[in-house]
Design an enzyme around this catalytic site. Structure first.
Site, PDB file in Angstrom:
ATOM      1  N   ASN A  74      20.347   2.927  -8.363  1.00  0.00           N
ATOM      2  CA  ASN A  74      19.439   2.231  -7.450  1.00  0.00           C
ATOM      3  C   ASN A  74      19.509   0.729  -7.755  1.00  0.00           C
ATOM      4  OD1 ASN A  74      17.072   1.180  -6.137  1.00  0.00           O
ATOM      5  ND2 ASN A  74      16.214   3.239  -6.138  1.00  0.00           N
ATOM      6  N   HIS A 161      20.129   6.722   6.665  1.00  0.00           N
ATOM      7  CA  HIS A 161      21.276   7.488   6.162  1.00  0.00           C
ATOM      8  C   HIS A 161      20.764   8.623   5.271  1.00  0.00           C
ATOM      9  CE1 HIS A 161      25.643   7.621   5.079  1.00  0.00           C
ATOM     10  NE2 HIS A 161      25.129   8.387   4.135  1.00  0.00           N
ATOM     11  N   HIS A 163      19.903  10.672   2.455  1.00  0.00           N
ATOM     12  CA  HIS A 163      20.062  10.457   1.015  1.00  0.00           C
ATOM     13  C   HIS A 163      18.793  10.863   0.286  1.00  0.00           C
ATOM     14  CE1 HIS A 163      17.694   6.909   2.110  1.00  0.00           C
ATOM     15  NE2 HIS A 163      17.444   6.700   0.822  1.00  0.00           N
ATOM     16  N   GLN A 165      16.747  10.421  -3.819  1.00  0.00           N
ATOM     17  CA  GLN A 165      16.707   9.600  -5.020  1.00  0.00           C
ATOM     18  C   GLN A 165      16.511  10.487  -6.230  1.00  0.00           C
ATOM     19  OE1 GLN A 165      14.739   5.786  -4.943  1.00  0.00           O
ATOM     20  NE2 GLN A 165      14.023   6.173  -2.870  1.00  0.00           N
ATOM     21  N   LYS A 313      -1.033  13.223  10.166  1.00  0.00           N
ATOM     22  CA  LYS A 313      -2.280  13.408   9.440  1.00  0.00           C
ATOM     23  C   LYS A 313      -2.423  12.241   8.465  1.00  0.00           C
ATOM     24  CE  LYS A 313      -5.809  15.204   7.290  1.00  0.00           C
ATOM     25  NZ  LYS A 313      -7.119  15.253   7.957  1.00  0.00           N
ATOM     26  N   PHE A 314      -3.549  11.547   8.525  1.00  0.00           N
ATOM     27  CA  PHE A 314      -3.812  10.476   7.574  1.00  0.00           C
ATOM     28  C   PHE A 314      -4.591  11.043   6.390  1.00  0.00           C
ATOM     29  CE2 PHE A 314      -2.927   8.163  11.411  1.00  0.00           C
ATOM     30  CZ  PHE A 314      -2.334   6.999  10.976  1.00  0.00           C
ATOM     31  N   GLU A 319     -10.044  11.994   1.820  1.00  0.00           N
ATOM     32  CA  GLU A 319      -8.991  12.617   1.021  1.00  0.00           C
ATOM     33  C   GLU A 319      -8.739  11.849  -0.273  1.00  0.00           C
ATOM     34  OE1 GLU A 319      -9.011  12.118   4.236  1.00  0.00           O
ATOM     35  OE2 GLU A 319      -8.645  14.050   5.169  1.00  0.00           O
TER      36      GLU A 319
HETATM   37  O1  LIG Z   1     -12.643  10.974  11.248  1.00  0.00           O
HETATM   38  P1  LIG Z   1     -11.539   9.999  11.578  1.00  0.00           P
HETATM   39  O2  LIG Z   1     -11.840   8.593  11.148  1.00  0.00           O
HETATM   40  O3  LIG Z   1     -11.094  10.086  12.999  1.00  0.00           O
HETATM   41  O4  LIG Z   1     -10.303  10.505  10.703  1.00  0.00           O
HETATM   42  C1  LIG Z   1      -9.733   9.846   9.630  1.00  0.00           C
HETATM   43  O5  LIG Z   1     -10.504  10.022   8.438  1.00  0.00           O
HETATM   44  C2  LIG Z   1     -10.619  11.348   7.954  1.00  0.00           C
HETATM   45  C3  LIG Z   1     -11.372  11.321   6.641  1.00  0.00           C
HETATM   46  O6  LIG Z   1     -10.734  10.545   5.665  1.00  0.00           O
HETATM   47  C4  LIG Z   1      -9.251  12.015   7.790  1.00  0.00           C
HETATM   48  O7  LIG Z   1      -9.416  13.380   7.493  1.00  0.00           O
HETATM   49  C5  LIG Z   1      -8.397  11.871   9.059  1.00  0.00           C
HETATM   50  O8  LIG Z   1      -7.109  12.372   8.807  1.00  0.00           O
HETATM   51  C6  LIG Z   1      -8.342  10.400   9.455  1.00  0.00           C
HETATM   52  O9  LIG Z   1      -7.585  10.238  10.623  1.00  0.00           O
HETATM   53  O1  LIG Z   2      12.993   3.273  -3.072  1.00  0.00           O
HETATM   54  P1  LIG Z   2      12.588   3.216  -1.633  1.00  0.00           P
HETATM   55  O2  LIG Z   2      13.024   4.423  -0.844  1.00  0.00           O
HETATM   56  O3  LIG Z   2      12.950   1.933  -0.961  1.00  0.00           O
HETATM   57  O4  LIG Z   2      10.976   3.220  -1.680  1.00  0.00           O
HETATM   58  C1  LIG Z   2      10.155   4.265  -1.258  1.00  0.00           C
HETATM   59  O5  LIG Z   2      10.089   5.321  -2.213  1.00  0.00           O
HETATM   60  C2  LIG Z   2       9.528   4.991  -3.476  1.00  0.00           C
HETATM   61  C3  LIG Z   2       9.462   6.247  -4.317  1.00  0.00           C
HETATM   62  O6  LIG Z   2       8.685   7.256  -3.721  1.00  0.00           O
HETATM   63  C4  LIG Z   2       8.153   4.342  -3.330  1.00  0.00           C
HETATM   64  O7  LIG Z   2       7.735   3.861  -4.580  1.00  0.00           O
HETATM   65  C5  LIG Z   2       8.174   3.183  -2.331  1.00  0.00           C
HETATM   66  O8  LIG Z   2       6.865   2.709  -2.127  1.00  0.00           O
HETATM   67  C6  LIG Z   2       8.783   3.671  -1.014  1.00  0.00           C
HETATM   68  O9  LIG Z   2       8.842   2.622  -0.090  1.00  0.00           O
END
Ligand SMILES: O=P(O)(O)O[C@H]1O[C@H](CO)[C@@H](O)[C@H](O)[C@H]1O
Ligand SMILES: O=P(O)(O)O[C@H]1O[C@H](CO)[C@@H](O)[C@H](O)[C@H]1O
Lengths: 349, 349
Positions: A74, A161, A163, A165, A313-314, A319
């Protein structure tokens, strides 16, 4: 009161590998979504892609004209091999320790558009063989060798691409440290590996299985956090590490990877983003094949998409601060994936 | 070998609240970024915004013409008050439990464009007062009341109107469960609350402090995972819960929230996205003020941005499968925030 229905009534489920709970709120899938959407299109092939065979990378080095897999260090590693040690902590609340390691990039295929579900089983087997080479070499020196693939822009992947890590470290990271503890506890208490017992139940029950062959199962774990999270589990011989796989298991793995990724891509008709990776028994000096009977090797796919190619899903406020929450049951996710076509949408006539 | 410099040499740091480690790789900030960027613009005011005073929401209900804060039940709650109980587990690896709860939405201000750093101290105090009302009411019945704010589209926030959420549950979620354990252990061992000891050290050292007043400190924790993560800690009286705050502490909190959020917005000249929330001693039947001397109330800001208004830190493959990794030291982050202007860029003439 009415009878409990998992697809209607919120509940919490226990993840015995992480010793954590998940909040399952399937009734919540009905809410409308007006938040951020993700662009999810196949990027145009970039003739200057630095991962391509023959390309010149950021540091001026030129890739060979490779024809199968290709591994290189890397160029911006999070872990370096030689670093001085931090001073001993003066206070229990301010503890720093040395971290040594190395980071590598592994291209799966010379062609930037060849993702896993589009590759042949033989080409995927070459990936598995190289994973095993890397585990063998790095596992001699390092306590933990983490193979992982970030796929898709939404997963922070900066290059389309195909890949993965490989980050190898002198320390045992949090996630496998907890799994080592929980699996050891279970093994001590029940005399059988946790994941062997688990798979036995899943094979009887069938509800959460997405796809299986003679040697492997892909299932949505009972305690899945991400909407379409899956786990790859070996059926035979209780391999503890990738290096324990025999030729038949390697072939079966290549087949199930192709099958699972085909279903993933077909689910929302897009190149399905995820982070995936492998967890097996720790490595490094003092470790030997067969010395960790509480472990069962397993692969994990952690994909963020929830409703479509553009709505993920956020895992945010609740969470991060309290506990993961999911909007459909693992059984619903497994059924939806099971019903996806087994021929890739791009290969259909 | 050369001397250890935390700003140059990777190392791991211990988070005693979560019993986890963080990989700090400050040399990595040099790598170029060609991955996904986030749109980060102030959305145009939406006259139909369902959180606005007088608006009609998705379920047909009309908001009153509120003039300060306004709380209403979440129209799509992840937690409902009445749900049947799942059957007792037949196998230790398949455990489900009942989860009861309620989810509320709380608007901070009738005007959709009034974010915390733009509000007056009095207006922010109204938010704090309402948090305390909610904690008092819901804390009577529920074991855990999670107040959290998802701010910005990148944090899954589907509505730019300044608001937070309150999810109260019959169960103790993972994050506070672990913090309860670690703080109890520390208290048993050292006879003082972990975070009181911690703050004492930080006030001596000053390296990680962003801003402070007579009653509060905002600092980047020694073990921060997110690039510009901060923690709000009370200096006096060891409050265990939001409901323990006196009038002076409430005023000081409003002031430090305005100050910290101003610096956040000034950092990348944008409305700074984050998830924030409060952690304090558990509530519910059987809990009384002062009964959790191992706890110190604290607020957490978890913002994703790393390099600019459009480039965030992705916590993906390695972070999900192994351990969080950060690209600058907490001390560097604190210094950068400290040096940000204390007048909001939008309020400058
Ligand atoms: O309730 P909201 O603001 O629409 O939803 C957001 O917050 C929630 C609580 O952290 C999460 O579970 C959802 O994935 C996110 O989109
Ligand atoms: O090394 P990359 O693919 O550029 O970077 C990605 O993966 C890494 C490992 O999960 C993370 O730390 C970085 O935040 C993400 O952008």
């Amino acid at each position: 009161m009415t009878e409990f229905k998992p697809t209607e009534h919120q509940h919490v489920r226990y993840n015995p590998l992480k010793d954590e709970w998940i909040l399952v709120s399937p009734h919540r899938c009905k809410r409308p979504w007006s938040g951020q959407t993700e662009e999810q299109q196949d990027p145009a092939p970039d003739p200057n892609n630095p991962l391509r065979a023959g390309a010149v990378r950021a540091n001026g080095q030129k890739n060979p004209m490779y024809s199968s897999t290709y591994v290189f260090p890397n160029d911006f590693p999070a872990l370096l091999e030689r670093v001085p040690e931090p001073p001993a902590p003066e206070h229990p609340l301010f503890q720093a320790k040395q971290a040594k390691g190395t980071c590598r990039v592994m291209c799966f295929h010379p062609d930037s558009s060849m993702t896993v579900p589009l590759m042949t089983v033989e080409e995927i087997m070459a990936v598995i063989d190289e994973w095993i080479n890397q585990m063998t070499e790095l596992g001699r020196r390092y306590t933990w060798v983490q193979i992982f693939e970030n796929k898709g822009a939404v997963m922070g992947c900066s290059n389309p691409h195909p890949h993965c890590q490989i980050w190898a470290s002198s320390f045992m990271p949090n996630e496998p440290r907890v799994k080592d503890r929980t699996q050891k506890q279970y093994y001590t208490q029940y005399g059988k590996p946790l994941l062997v017992d688990y798979l036995e139940q899943e094979l009887k029950n069938k509800d959460r299985i997405v796809i299986e062959n003679e040697d492997w199962v892909a299932l949505v774990p009972y305690w899945a956090a991400w909407p379409y999270e899956t786990m790859l589990l070996p059926k035979k011989g209780r391999p503890q590490r990738l290096t324990d796989l025999n030729d038949q298991q390697k072939k079966g793995l290549a087949e199930i990877m192709k099958g699972l990724n085909t279903k993933y891509d077909n689910l929302f008709k897009c190149s399905f983003p995820y982070s995936m990776g492998w967890h097996g028994a720790p490595t490094g000096p003092g470790h030997n094949p067969g010395d960790a009977p509480h472990w069962l090797l397993h692969g994990l796919y952690l994909p963020p998409l929830l409703r479509s190619a553009t709505v993920k899903k956020f895992m945010v406020g609740y969470e991060m601060l309290a506990q993961p929450q999911r909007d459909l049951t693992p059984e619903q996710a497994a059924q939806t994936l099971r019903e996806c076509d087994s021929v890739h949408y791009k290969l259909k006539k």
